[in-house]
Every structure is written in structure tokens, then in C-alpha cells.
Design a protein around this motif. Structure first.
Motif, PDB file in Angstrom:
ATOM      1  N   ASN A 198      35.900  46.695  41.607  1.00 23.71           N
ATOM      2  CA  ASN A 198      37.140  46.018  42.003  1.00 23.71           C
ATOM      3  C   ASN A 198      37.128  45.668  43.490  1.00 23.71           C
ATOM      4  O   ASN A 198      38.060  45.963  44.242  1.00 23.71           O
ATOM      5  CB  ASN A 198      38.363  46.875  41.662  1.00 23.71           C
ATOM      6  N   ASN A 199      35.986  45.072  43.916  1.00 24.42           N
ATOM      7  CA  ASN A 199      35.806  44.597  45.288  1.00 24.42           C
ATOM      8  C   ASN A 199      35.817  45.722  46.319  1.00 24.42           C
ATOM      9  O   ASN A 199      36.116  45.497  47.495  1.00 24.42           O
ATOM     10  CB  ASN A 199      36.886  43.572  45.658  1.00 24.42           C
ATOM     11  N   ARG A 200      35.461  46.904  45.881  1.00 27.20           N
ATOM     12  CA  ARG A 200      35.433  48.038  46.796  1.00 27.20           C
ATOM     13  C   ARG A 200      34.149  48.825  46.581  1.00 27.20           C
ATOM     14  O   ARG A 200      33.737  49.048  45.447  1.00 27.20           O
ATOM     15  CB  ARG A 200      36.642  48.939  46.566  1.00 27.20           C
ATOM     16  N   MET A 225      34.382  44.602  37.635  1.00 26.90           N
ATOM     17  CA  MET A 225      35.827  44.405  37.680  1.00 26.90           C
ATOM     18  C   MET A 225      36.430  45.036  36.432  1.00 26.90           C
ATOM     19  O   MET A 225      35.909  44.867  35.322  1.00 26.90           O
ATOM     20  CB  MET A 225      36.176  42.917  37.747  1.00 26.90           C
ATOM     21  N   THR A 226      37.520  45.771  36.617  1.00 28.41           N
ATOM     22  CA  THR A 226      38.174  46.455  35.506  1.00 28.41           C
ATOM     23  C   THR A 226      39.508  45.795  35.176  1.00 28.41           C
ATOM     24  O   THR A 226      40.097  45.092  36.007  1.00 28.41           O
ATOM     25  CB  THR A 226      38.396  47.940  35.832  1.00 28.41           C
ATOM     26  N   ASP A 259      42.415  47.209  34.744  1.00 29.55           N
ATOM     27  CA  ASP A 259      43.579  47.722  35.461  1.00 29.55           C
ATOM     28  C   ASP A 259      43.692  47.167  36.879  1.00 29.55           C
ATOM     29  O   ASP A 259      44.695  47.415  37.556  1.00 29.55           O
ATOM     30  CB  ASP A 259      43.573  49.250  35.487  1.00 29.55           C
ATOM     31  N   TYR A 260      42.667  46.435  37.343  1.00 25.45           N
ATOM     32  CA  TYR A 260      42.784  45.774  38.649  1.00 25.45           C
ATOM     33  C   TYR A 260      43.737  44.584  38.561  1.00 25.45           C
ATOM     34  O   TYR A 260      44.459  44.284  39.515  1.00 25.45           O
ATOM     35  CB  TYR A 260      41.406  45.315  39.115  1.00 25.45           C
ATOM     36  N   TYR A 261      43.744  43.922  37.407  1.00 26.71           N
ATOM     37  CA  TYR A 261      44.500  42.678  37.246  1.00 26.71           C
ATOM     38  C   TYR A 261      45.939  42.990  36.814  1.00 26.71           C
ATOM     39  O   TYR A 261      46.357  42.687  35.690  1.00 26.71           O
ATOM     40  CB  TYR A 261      43.816  41.761  36.241  1.00 26.71           C
ATOM     41  N   PHE A 289      46.939  41.011  43.805  1.00 30.39           N
ATOM     42  CA  PHE A 289      46.538  42.276  43.207  1.00 30.39           C
ATOM     43  C   PHE A 289      46.359  43.328  44.303  1.00 30.39           C
ATOM     44  O   PHE A 289      46.056  43.014  45.457  1.00 30.39           O
ATOM     45  CB  PHE A 289      45.232  42.118  42.421  1.00 30.39           C
ATOM     46  N   ARG A 290      46.507  44.596  43.912  1.00 31.95           N
ATOM     47  CA  ARG A 290      46.315  45.754  44.780  1.00 31.95           C
ATOM     48  C   ARG A 290      47.299  45.779  45.944  1.00 31.95           C
ATOM     49  O   ARG A 290      47.041  46.378  46.983  1.00 31.95           O
ATOM     50  CB  ARG A 290      44.869  45.823  45.306  1.00 31.95           C
ATOM     51  N   ASP A 315      40.038  46.557  50.995  1.00 36.20           N
ATOM     52  CA  ASP A 315      39.869  47.995  50.826  1.00 36.20           C
ATOM     53  C   ASP A 315      38.664  48.566  51.558  1.00 36.20           C
ATOM     54  O   ASP A 315      38.682  49.732  51.955  1.00 36.20           O
ATOM     55  CB  ASP A 315      39.737  48.338  49.338  1.00 36.20           C
TER      56      ASP A 315
END
Length: 704
Positions: free
Chosen positions: A424-426, A465-466, A468-470, A533-534, A590
Motif C-alpha cells: 500500500n505504497n509503504r 495493494m490490498t 482495505d487500502y481503498y 485514501f489513508r 507514509d
């Protein structure tokens, strides 16, 4: 199973065609006997034989792969394809060493789609198998009852069973069945008895049992009936040939043959005289084939059979022999190569895609556990390649991961790539647990060689990417600050709607990446915005008031530091003898990955890497200096325009005073300059802290 039946059926048709055209009317009885048996065995086994062939990846290669694998062509839009594109070097630079893997129990997979048809076909097959099994048992019992009712006369290597009213002799295994009265009155010709004894001596009953078993198991395959009938006729030819070779008067045997089988009563499952074959047998008794002609025919059939079996065993070498070749193509690529597997469709519905860990496909209910440093190889299979390796459950693609613990053969990816794992980009700093049901996409980004990069190993991002990120979350308030319950929050492409609770909080899941969010409250003007998101959203809705929202950006970067940067000033002095290059890759708001490269006048290059996960405190191992404790603290400024990394070094045994460095990273307003402000201190007290001159970097443009 369908591909297996088609391949074995084609093989049977071709091999039987060779027999029918070349061997059927020739005196090659022993050769034909074993040919018929082994033709069936090879036809059933050849689908399991694989001879890998490198066929490339162009359109012609795809056609060859379809022909070799008997896979029905599918719409290419049904699968994610490997796309190659050239992006800005400043935006797509990554570095690090291998990191993460998983290990899971072997799954229990369920077939989706066509389940009803599969069950119906299975019931039909089992019903046919039951009927054929009953027929097989019945035939065995008929022969057994006849044997029990008979009068038995034991001989040295065979047995005679005498029955009343038996019209003509027949044999089964080591027993010859004869009519009692004809035997007592010596009315059975010696040649006829010798014929049946040849069936016993040459063990023809074993062939009959073999073909009966094949007919029972593969009752739906008509080719096996043709093979069985050809074998029975060949048995009669073999017995006739043996009798004629020992007989002084072949014409007498022909007459006895005709007179003895006029009233033949067929007993299933046995070898014996049969009136339906008399014409062919008489013709074969008078056929003459030269020795040279027999050798030519046997050689021709053997060579052609081997060629057919070889052709039917060819497979494209994508999964095994061609893997190294495909990896070399990646290493020679001049553009960014993206390989991606989607585990859900744009509407977040699961698709047929597999996660395979150490050769074990994972089920939808399993969990992947990523352990940094344990991944040995990772590869993506797509389209027909994935289906051929893992079946229709990999219709949407497959991700294959092997670990050092279980993979002892293949070369590690670290010999060719320098991968960075992101979730998730982290950049994860420790083990990561992800349920398979939560996977959205997994993609491999392989980068070309940049001027200052290691020319042996390519940079690669393993990006996960998961689902629950979206999701978007936040709080809806009125203008006076009170919570606003009952507000509807929805997004385009998503059939679900979230409603704010009594505290004004809401959570909307499965929101598309480019979705437009709509917020509506009773009596209020609706609010529209693109999904974030986030971040926690603070939305203000009220009657007779303009709707508004803002991001809760505390602890998150509001600017992007990604790119390549060249040092212009090193602590206030331009670098003269060395060139400093920073490669920065930012993962959302992040974390950030920084790789430093320093090249001296002698051409030698020194590299180091740093990962900052914002708003974290972590301890760093300092092997071999185990007596030094290192703590890294990373924080983001309140306005989100800079971040600070503070490193504390402390000797556990008091060898030196606590040493602290603090670097603050920021950018100019036009985002073309990177400024690093540094503070260094050793010991405690304000007088111990010393400010260093700034380091200034300029952005390297793509054309450079």
C-alpha cells in the motif's frame, strides 16, 4: 481432464490408423500384437510426457502453444497483459535488497463456474463405469460357473474342461473348454485342439483381460473397442499361423476350420473360433509377405509412431526452460517492464488468480506471511502460461514465490535484481500478514539501467495493494462543530453507501482509485470530490451553507520528494572531487526510500540506503558493533512540507557519550531544490548541539 482426453484420443486415432494402413493385412502377427497393446498404453501416458520447446512470444508462438496444448483460444482482454512503458526516471527510481516472503499450508481449492455441468458429467461417467464393471464381473462369473460345472482333466501345462452341449471349443487362461461327447468319441480334429492350445501357450487371455479393463474404465472411448477387436482377430491369426507351420496339409485345416465354426455360440471374455472372422482368417492363411517387406513395414511403423509420440509430447517451455531466457530479456530491456496480477476486478469482486508459495497454491481463506529477507524468487505468470501451469484457477494470473528454506535449485533473484517490497505504497519494516482475500493487486516493476546504477542487477519494486487500502473514512460535522449523523456517503462504481453514525463518523470500503465521492445530508447541498485514501476527512455540511471538507494531514507529507537529485552544495561548499547523487522514492505520504551514491575522481562508487517510515521509532541492528544501540525517530512537520530523521547512537558499556544527528528534509517552493538541514550533538545540554551548513541538491531532469 478435457485436454488429457483429447490428446490421448488423437494419439489413439493416429496409431490405430498406422496399424490399419500398414500392418492389418500383413503377416506380422507378433509385432502387431505388441504394437496394439503398447499403442494403447502410450496413448494414455503421452499426455503426461512433456518435452519443453522454446517458441518465443510472438503471435506465431501463441498459435503454436495453442496447437500443442489444445487450449481453446480466449479473449485477450480477459487477462492482464504485461505492459511496457517508459516513465520519468525522476519518478520511478528504487533500490534495496530482497525482503519478504510467505509460507502457508496447502490449500483446498474449489472450482468455480461450470460446476453443474461437471457434476452431471461425473454422474454419467460413474454410471457408465458401474454398468461396464457389472458386465466385466458377469462375464467372469459366466466362465467360472462353466468351469465349476465341467469335468476337468489336468495336463502338464494346461487343463481340459468338458461340458455337455458345447458347440465349439474355446479357451480361457490355461483351460480349454470342449464338448464332452465330441471329446469322448474323438470327433475333435487335432488341428482345432492345437489351435486352442496355442491361445493358451501364447497367453492371449491376458491381452483380452487388458482390453476389457480398458473398455471398462474408458467406456466412452470408441477407439478402445477397435483396438480390442483388432487384438482378438490378431490372436486368431497367431494361432492359425502356429498350426499351419506344424501341419503338413494346410488345406485340410482350412476345411476343418469352416466345418467347426458354423454353429459357434460366442462365450464372452474367451479366446476361440468365431464365424465372423472366417473370411479374413482364410485370406490371411493364403497371404504371402516377403521377409524384406516385413522388415520395411515394421521399421516404417516404428519410426512413424515415435515421431507421432514425440510431436504430441512437445510443450512450450514457458514455465521451466524458458524462465531464464525471459529473465535475460528483462535484464536487457530498455524500458520499465510492468507485470501485474489482479486478485479482484474493478468492482472488487474476486477473480481467478493464484498466490503460490513454494509450489503450494493458497486458497481464498489462507494468509500470506511475509518475512523480510526470505524471498528467493518471485515471478508472475499470466494468460495461457498461468493456465497451463496451474489450471483454470489461475485464469487471471498467478504469483509464484519461493523461499530460501524450500527452494534449493533455482538462482535467487538477488543475483539479477535489487527488489524493494511495498505494501500500500509503504515500505514494510517487519513481517507482514495479508489474507489472500485482502489482496487487490501484486505487480513487479523492473527498471532499466540508469547511468549511475549497478549494471549487473536491475532495480525492481514488488508492489502489493490490498483491498482495505481503498476506503475513505472521516467525520461529518455541522457548521457549529456538532456531529452530523445520517449523512449518506457513496462513490461511483460502488453499489454500497455508508451512513455517518451519531458521532458523525463514517467508513466506505471498496472505493475505486479514480472514484468520485458524493456526500449528501438532509436539507444540505451535496458535496463532490475525488477519493482520498489513508487520510481522515473532515466534512462540513449544513443548511444554507457551502459544503466543505479538508484532510487531516497531521503526520503525512503533503509534497512528493521522489526523483533524482545532484548535490550542488555540500555543507556550504560545492563538491569538487566527488559527485553526490540521491535517488528518492516516496511511497504515498507514509514512507520514503533514499539511496545515496558518491563517485570519486578515481571512478569508484560508494552507496548507502536509508528507509524513513514517518511517525515511527525503531531500533536498528549495528552488527558487528553489538554494544552500540541505535534508535531512529522520523516525524513529519505540521504543515506536511518537510520531514525530520533523528538518529541516536548510545554505547551500552559507556565507550562514548550519546551521539545524535538530526536531518530535516525540505524542498524549495518550485520543488526543484532539495535542502537538508543538519544538527549534530554529542552529550547532553544545549551547548552540545551544533548546526551544520545546509546541503543543497538540484533536481535532475529526465533529459539528463
Amino acid at each position: 481432464m478435457t485436454a488429457y482426453l483429447i490428446r490421448s484420443g488423437v494419439c489413439m486415432v493416429l496409431l490405430f490408423g498406422l496399424y490399419h494402413l500398414i500392418l492389418r493385412k500383413e503377416k506380422l502377427f507378433s509385432f502387431s500384437r505388441f504394437y496394439l497393446i503398447f499403442a494403447v498404453i502410450f496413448s494414455l501416458a503421452v499426455p503426461f510426457v512433456s518435452i519443453p520447446v522454446e517458441i518465443g512470444s510472438g503471435p506465431a508462438a501463441v498459435e503454436i502453444a495453442e496447437a500443442l496444448n489444445h487450449i481453446q483460444p480466449v479473449n485477450s482482454g480477459e487477462y492482464p497483459e504485461v505492459t511496457v512503458q517508459q516513465n520519468s526516471i525522476a519518478d520511478e527510481t528504487v533500490f534495496t535488497e530482497p525482503a519478504v516472503t510467505g509460507s502457508l499450508p496447502q490449500p483446498v481449492q474449489e472450482q468455480e463456474g461450470h460446476g453443474g455441468i461437471g457434476v452431471i458429467l461425473l454422474i454419467i461417467y460413474l454410471a457408465g463405469l458401474a454398468l461396464m464393471s457389472a458386465r466385466f464381473v458377469k462375464n467372469v462369473m459366466v466362465v467360472r460357473r462353466m468351469l465349476l460345472k465341467s469335468e476337468k482333466i489336468e495336463q502338464s501345462w494346461y487343463r481340459i474342461a468338458l461340458l455337455d452341449g458345447l458347440s465349439s471349443p474355446f479357451s480361457f487362461l490355461r483351460t480349454v473348454f470342449l464338448d464332452r461327447q465330441a471329446y469322448r468319441k474323438n470327433r475333435i480334429p487335432a488341428n482345432v485342439l492345437r489351435h486352442e492350445l496355442e491361445h493358451i501357450r501364447q497367453a492371449h487371455s491376458h491381452d483380452v483381460i487388458f482390453f476389457e479393463l480398458m473398455n471398462m474404465i474408458f467406456w466412452f472411448n470408441p477407439m478402445l473397442y477397435l483396438f480390442g477387436r483388432a487384438a482378438r482377430i490378431n490372436h486368431e491369426y497367431l494361432a492359425d499361423d502356429a498350426v499351419v507351420r506344424d501341419s503338413r496339409d494346410p488345406e485340410t485345416y482350412e476345411g476343418e476350420l469352416i466345418s467347426f465354426i458354423r454353429s459357434r455360440a460366442i462365450v464372452p471374455f474367451t479366446c476361440g473360433l468365431n464365424s465372423s472372422m472366417i473370411k479374413d482368417r482364410l485370406l490371411m492363411l493364403n497371404t504371402v509377405t516377403s521377409a524384406a517387406g516385413r522388415k520395411i513395414r515394421m521399421a516404417a511403423v516404428t519410426v512413424m509412431s515415435v515421431l507421432l509420440l514425440t510431436l504430441l509430447s512437445l510443450r512450450p517451455a514457458y514455465p521451466d526452460a524458458q524462465d531464464d531466457r525471459n529473465r535475460k530479456k528483462l535484464l536487457r530491456a530498455e524500458d520499465i517492464v510492468i507485470e501485474e496480477v489482479n486478485f479482484s476486478d474493478p468492482g472488487f469482486k474476486p477473480v481467478k488468480a493464484l498466490m503460490v508459495i513454494d509450489g503450494k497454491p493458497l486458497s481464498f481463506s489462507d494468509t500470506v506471511v511475509f518475512d523480510p529477507g526470505q524471498v528467493k524468487t518471485i515471478s508472475v505468470r499470466q494468460g495461457r502460461d498461468a493456465i497451463r501451469r496451474h489450471g483454470r484457477d489461475a485464469k487471471g494470473g498467478a504469483v509464484e514465490i519461493t523461499t530460501y528454506q524450500n527452494d534449493l535449485k533455482s538462482d535467487p533473484d538477488s543475483n539479477y535484481f535489487k527488489p524493494t517490497w511495498t505494501v500500500n505504497n509503504r515500505v514494510p519494516e517487519g513481517p507482514v500478514r495479508i489474507p489472500v482475500s485482502n489482496f487487490r493487486t501484486l505487480s513487479l516493476w523492473t527498471y532499466p539501467v540508469f547511468p549511475e546504477q549497478d549494471r549487473i542487477r536491475r532495480w525492481r519494486i514488488v508492489d502489493i495493494m490490498t483491498r482495505d487500502y481503498y476506503q475513505i473514512r472521516g467525520k461529518v460535522i455541522r457548521k457549529n462543530g456538532d456531529p452530523f449523523p445520517g449523512v449518506k456517503v457513496s462513490s461511483t462504481g460502488n453499489p454500497f453507501t455508508a451512513t455517518s453514525d451519531k458521532d458523525g463518523r463514517f467508513l466506505l470500503e471498496d472505493v475505486g482509485e479514480d472514484a468520485v465521492v458524493t456526500v449528501t445530508g438532509e436539507g444540505c447541498e451535496p458535496l463532490y470530490f475525488r477519493a482520498f485514501f489513508r487520510h481522515d476527512l473532515k466534512i462540513t455540511l449544513d443548511k444554507d451553507s457551502e459544503p466543505d471538507f479538508n484532510l487531516d494531514s497531521e503526520g503525512h507529507l503533503a509534497v512528493d520528494f521522489s526523483g533524482r537529485w545532484r548535490c550542488r552544495e555540500m555543507y556550504g561548499i560545492p563538491p569538487v572531487e566527488s559527485e553526490y547523487i540521491y535517488y528518492i522514492r516516496q511511497y504515498g505520504s507514509d514512507s520514503v526510500l533514499i539511496r545515496q551514491s558518491m563517485k570519486g575522481k578515481d571512478g569508484r562508487e560508494y552507496r548507502s540506503e536509508t528507509v524513513y517510515a514517518f511517525n515511527t521509532i525503531r531500533r536498528v541492528k549495528t552488527e558487528p558493533m553489538e554494544n552500540v544501540e541505535v534508535t531512529v525517530i522520523c516525524s513529519v512537520s505540521p504543515d506536511g512540507r518537510s520531514f525530520t530523521g533523528t538518529t541516536h547512537r548510545k554505547s551500552k558499556i559507556g565507550l562514548f557519550e550519546e551521539y545524535r544527528t538530526k536531518n530535516t528534509w525540505s524542498m524549495s517552493d518550485d520543488q526543484n531544490q532539495l535542502i537538508i538541514s543538519s544538527f549534530v550533538s554529542q552529550g547532553t545540554g544545549p551547548d552540545k548541539e551544533k548546526e551544520q551548513p545546509d546541503m543543497v541538491f538540484e533536481r535532475i531532469r529526465e533529459e539528463e
